[in-house]
Write a protein that holds these residues in place. Structure first.
Motif, PDB file in Angstrom:
ATOM      1  N   CYS A  35       0.849  -1.164   0.014  1.00 15.21           N
ATOM      2  CA  CYS A  35       0.138   0.005   0.049  1.00 15.21           C
ATOM      3  C   CYS A  35       0.812   1.181  -0.010  1.00 15.21           C
ATOM      4  O   CYS A  35       2.250   1.000  -0.097  1.00 15.21           O
ATOM      5  CB  CYS A  35      -1.094   0.019   1.156  1.00 15.21           C
ATOM      6  SG  CYS A  35      -0.141   0.430   2.934  1.00 15.21           S
ATOM      7  N   PHE A  36       0.467   2.274   0.061  1.00 18.25           N
ATOM      8  CA  PHE A  36       0.987   3.719   0.409  1.00 18.25           C
ATOM      9  C   PHE A  36       0.834   3.997   1.721  1.00 18.25           C
ATOM     10  O   PHE A  36      -0.314   4.413   2.174  1.00 18.25           O
ATOM     11  CB  PHE A  36       0.423   4.824  -0.729  1.00 18.25           C
ATOM     12  CG  PHE A  36       0.777   4.403  -2.056  1.00 18.25           C
ATOM     13  CD1 PHE A  36       1.599   4.893  -2.621  1.00 18.25           C
ATOM     14  CD2 PHE A  36      -0.437   4.122  -2.686  1.00 18.25           C
ATOM     15  CE1 PHE A  36       1.873   4.484  -3.999  1.00 18.25           C
ATOM     16  CE2 PHE A  36      -0.255   4.014  -4.320  1.00 18.25           C
ATOM     17  CZ  PHE A  36       0.821   4.214  -4.954  1.00 18.25           C
ATOM     18  N   PRO A  37       1.836   3.675   2.609  1.00 14.94           N
ATOM     19  CA  PRO A  37       1.562   3.923   3.904  1.00 14.94           C
ATOM     20  C   PRO A  37       1.107   5.324   4.280  1.00 14.94           C
ATOM     21  O   PRO A  37       0.294   5.277   5.178  1.00 14.94           O
ATOM     22  CB  PRO A  37       3.178   3.761   4.651  1.00 14.94           C
ATOM     23  CG  PRO A  37       3.655   2.949   3.558  1.00 14.94           C
ATOM     24  CD  PRO A  37       3.174   3.479   2.117  1.00 14.94           C
ATOM     25  N   PHE A  38       1.603   6.422   3.683  1.00 14.87           N
ATOM     26  CA  PHE A  38       1.163   7.736   4.254  1.00 14.87           C
ATOM     27  C   PHE A  38      -0.261   8.004   4.147  1.00 14.87           C
ATOM     28  O   PHE A  38      -0.859   8.521   5.004  1.00 14.87           O
ATOM     29  CB  PHE A  38       1.960   8.874   3.404  1.00 14.87           C
ATOM     30  CG  PHE A  38       1.534  10.359   3.853  1.00 14.87           C
ATOM     31  CD1 PHE A  38       1.870  10.719   5.169  1.00 14.87           C
ATOM     32  CD2 PHE A  38       0.615  10.654   2.784  1.00 14.87           C
ATOM     33  CE1 PHE A  38       1.402  12.028   5.234  1.00 14.87           C
ATOM     34  CE2 PHE A  38       0.173  12.082   3.195  1.00 14.87           C
ATOM     35  CZ  PHE A  38       0.621  12.619   4.383  1.00 14.87           C
ATOM     36  N   GLN A  39      -0.761   7.461   2.990  1.00 16.20           N
ATOM     37  CA  GLN A  39      -2.146   7.621   2.664  1.00 16.20           C
ATOM     38  C   GLN A  39      -2.980   6.678   3.538  1.00 16.20           C
ATOM     39  O   GLN A  39      -4.096   7.194   3.913  1.00 16.20           O
ATOM     40  CB  GLN A  39      -2.639   7.358   1.129  1.00 16.20           C
ATOM     41  CG  GLN A  39      -2.230   8.346   0.289  1.00 16.20           C
ATOM     42  CD  GLN A  39      -0.768   8.113  -0.380  1.00 16.20           C
ATOM     43  OE1 GLN A  39       0.130   7.540   0.316  1.00 16.20           O
ATOM     44  NE2 GLN A  39      -0.280   8.751  -1.417  1.00 16.20           N
ATOM     45  N   SER A  40      -2.572   5.520   3.730  1.00 15.52           N
ATOM     46  CA  SER A  40      -3.263   4.854   4.832  1.00 15.52           C
ATOM     47  C   SER A  40      -3.344   5.486   6.307  1.00 15.52           C
ATOM     48  O   SER A  40      -4.386   5.392   7.001  1.00 15.52           O
ATOM     49  CB  SER A  40      -2.807   3.440   4.856  1.00 15.52           C
ATOM     50  OG  SER A  40      -2.626   2.581   3.635  1.00 15.52           O
ATOM     51  N   GLU A  41      -2.121   5.773   6.595  1.00 16.06           N
ATOM     52  CA  GLU A  41      -2.174   6.621   7.964  1.00 16.06           C
ATOM     53  C   GLU A  41      -2.996   7.813   7.990  1.00 16.06           C
ATOM     54  O   GLU A  41      -3.665   8.098   9.135  1.00 16.06           O
ATOM     55  CB  GLU A  41      -0.465   6.912   8.222  1.00 16.06           C
ATOM     56  CG  GLU A  41       0.245   5.502   8.469  1.00 16.06           C
ATOM     57  CD  GLU A  41       1.629   5.886   8.725  1.00 16.06           C
ATOM     58  OE1 GLU A  41       2.206   6.919   8.456  1.00 16.06           O
ATOM     59  OE2 GLU A  41       2.501   5.026   8.890  1.00 16.06           O
ATOM     60  N   GLN A  42      -3.169   8.479   6.792  1.00 14.50           N
ATOM     61  CA  GLN A  42      -4.074   9.716   6.718  1.00 14.50           C
ATOM     62  C   GLN A  42      -5.300   9.255   7.181  1.00 14.50           C
ATOM     63  O   GLN A  42      -6.218  10.053   7.697  1.00 14.50           O
ATOM     64  CB  GLN A  42      -3.839  10.440   5.292  1.00 14.50           C
ATOM     65  CG  GLN A  42      -4.568  11.497   5.172  1.00 14.50           C
ATOM     66  CD  GLN A  42      -4.004  12.855   5.644  1.00 14.50           C
ATOM     67  OE1 GLN A  42      -2.983  12.696   6.292  1.00 14.50           O
ATOM     68  NE2 GLN A  42      -4.858  13.704   6.281  1.00 14.50           N
ATOM     69  N   VAL A  43      -5.952   8.089   6.568  1.00 15.77           N
ATOM     70  CA  VAL A  43      -7.236   7.612   6.574  1.00 15.77           C
ATOM     71  C   VAL A  43      -7.328   7.352   7.928  1.00 15.77           C
ATOM     72  O   VAL A  43      -8.403   7.537   8.722  1.00 15.77           O
ATOM     73  CB  VAL A  43      -7.159   6.527   5.607  1.00 15.77           C
ATOM     74  CG1 VAL A  43      -8.816   5.923   6.138  1.00 15.77           C
ATOM     75  CG2 VAL A  43      -7.438   6.840   4.326  1.00 15.77           C
ATOM     76  N   PHE A  44      -6.380   6.665   8.522  1.00 19.48           N
ATOM     77  CA  PHE A  44      -6.644   6.342   9.986  1.00 19.48           C
ATOM     78  C   PHE A  44      -6.661   7.611  10.913  1.00 19.48           C
ATOM     79  O   PHE A  44      -7.352   7.550  11.964  1.00 19.48           O
ATOM     80  CB  PHE A  44      -5.328   5.201  10.422  1.00 19.48           C
ATOM     81  CG  PHE A  44      -5.367   4.065   9.764  1.00 19.48           C
ATOM     82  CD1 PHE A  44      -6.455   3.304   9.572  1.00 19.48           C
ATOM     83  CD2 PHE A  44      -4.122   3.481   9.232  1.00 19.48           C
ATOM     84  CE1 PHE A  44      -6.530   2.054   8.577  1.00 19.48           C
ATOM     85  CE2 PHE A  44      -3.978   2.096   8.882  1.00 19.48           C
ATOM     86  CZ  PHE A  44      -5.326   1.525   8.555  1.00 19.48           C
ATOM     87  N   MET A  45      -5.793   8.398  10.450  1.00 17.02           N
ATOM     88  CA  MET A  45      -5.768   9.685  11.366  1.00 17.02           C
ATOM     89  C   MET A  45      -7.091  10.408  11.375  1.00 17.02           C
ATOM     90  O   MET A  45      -7.758  10.741  12.338  1.00 17.02           O
ATOM     91  CB  MET A  45      -4.725  10.340  10.877  1.00 17.02           C
ATOM     92  CG  MET A  45      -4.655  11.807  11.823  1.00 17.02           C
ATOM     93  SD  MET A  45      -3.685  12.952  11.034  1.00 17.02           S
ATOM     94  CE  MET A  45      -4.240  13.687   9.691  1.00 17.02           C
ATOM     95  N   ASN A  46      -7.717  10.495  10.167  1.00 12.28           N
ATOM     96  CA  ASN A  46      -9.005  11.330  10.211  1.00 12.28           C
ATOM     97  C   ASN A  46     -10.092  10.568  10.801  1.00 12.28           C
ATOM     98  O   ASN A  46     -10.953  10.979  11.548  1.00 12.28           O
ATOM     99  CB  ASN A  46      -9.083  11.460   8.737  1.00 12.28           C
ATOM    100  CG  ASN A  46      -8.584  12.367   8.019  1.00 12.28           C
ATOM    101  OD1 ASN A  46      -7.903  13.124   8.560  1.00 12.28           O
ATOM    102  ND2 ASN A  46      -8.529  12.119   6.740  1.00 12.28           N
ATOM    103  N   LEU A  47     -10.142   9.130  10.586  1.00 11.98           N
ATOM    104  CA  LEU A  47     -11.061   8.344  11.350  1.00 11.98           C
ATOM    105  C   LEU A  47     -10.872   8.319  13.115  1.00 11.98           C
ATOM    106  O   LEU A  47     -11.970   8.533  13.784  1.00 11.98           O
ATOM    107  CB  LEU A  47     -11.056   6.949  11.034  1.00 11.98           C
ATOM    108  CG  LEU A  47     -11.385   6.425   9.427  1.00 11.98           C
ATOM    109  CD1 LEU A  47     -11.065   5.083   9.235  1.00 11.98           C
ATOM    110  CD2 LEU A  47     -12.723   6.785   9.398  1.00 11.98           C
TER     111      LEU A  47
END
Length: 236
Positions: free
Chosen positions: A177-189
């Motif tokens: 995956c793209f780690p930064f994009q995944s972490e961005q999603v987790f951060m928003n949630l």
């Protein structure tokens, strides 16, 4: 002619939708880049002073141990004095007054707690730096649990006084995956979960694997999203 104009109009509408989608993606990328640059800058500014705080704590721990060894030598000498001088009574009274035994024990505990605190800050800074790697445009093989852990460290202040975090993790394979994009999603949630909780609540993070699919579920005991905001849940 009318049919041709209608077809051209449909084609123009399709192109316009694609352009609109591309513009939205560019805006999201710009926002993510800004967040990443800010995180990288903050991490860099924190990392330098934390480095010499750790170094000073290490030196201080060594100095304290040397001082304690000298004190221990004096105390051993007191026991073998044939005739204790009158000044010794004053020294012993001073030791009791300042609670030397307690101070000696507490100094060790305070230094250990300080080192533990610095270690936690260093971990947060590392996660912040990892979180800010927006320039990593290639697919990477990562552990989803590591991504969630890094994000929890970054947004921990949002949850700390509002919710307990329950982790129900299943064994997962590494995924690309793209780690930064995944972490961005987790951060928003996670940030939204904290904002939705009034008083004290719970955020539950579950993970699992169905065949070739890895899934993550984040739920909270908050009030939920107001209906008027539901159409905007995917806005950055």
């Amino acid at each position: 002619l009318a049919k041709t104009l209608e077809q051209r109009n449909a084609e123009l509408e399709a192109v316009n939708q694609k352009l609109s989608g591309a513009q939205t993606q560019l805006l999201q990328s710009a926002k993510m880049a800004s967040v990443g640059q800010l995180a990288a800058g903050v991490a860099h500014e924190i990392n330098n002073p934390i480095g010499y705080v750790r170094s000073n704590l290490t030196s201080l721990t060594g100095y304290v141990q040397k001082i304690f060894s000298v004190l221990q030598s004096y105390e051993e000498l007191e026991k073998v004095l044939p005739v204790p001088p009158p000044e010794l009574a004053a020294v012993q009274a001073l030791k009791q007054r300042v609670e030397l035994d307690y101070v000696r024990e507490d100094i060790v505990n305070l230094l250990a707690e300080s080192v533990e605190g610095v270690t936690r800050v260093e971990k947060i800074v590392k996660d912040l730096k990892d979180f800010s790697h927006i320039d990593q445009a290639e697919w990477q093989k990562v552990d989803v649990h590591d991504c969630i852990g890094s994000t929890l460290n970054v947004v921990g202040h949002e949850l700390k006084y509002k919710a307990g975090v329950v982790k129900e993790y299943a064994p997962l394979p590494a995924i690309e995956c793209f780690p930064f994009q995944s972490e961005q999603v987790f951060m928003n949630l996670l940030a939204n979960a904290a904002q939705a909780i009034e008083g004290q609540g719970t955020v539950t993070i579950r993970t699992g694997c169905d065949g070739d699919t890895v899934w993550v579920s984040i739920s909270d005991t908050g009030k939920g999203i107001a209906s008027e905001f539901l159409p905007r849940v995917f806005d950055m």
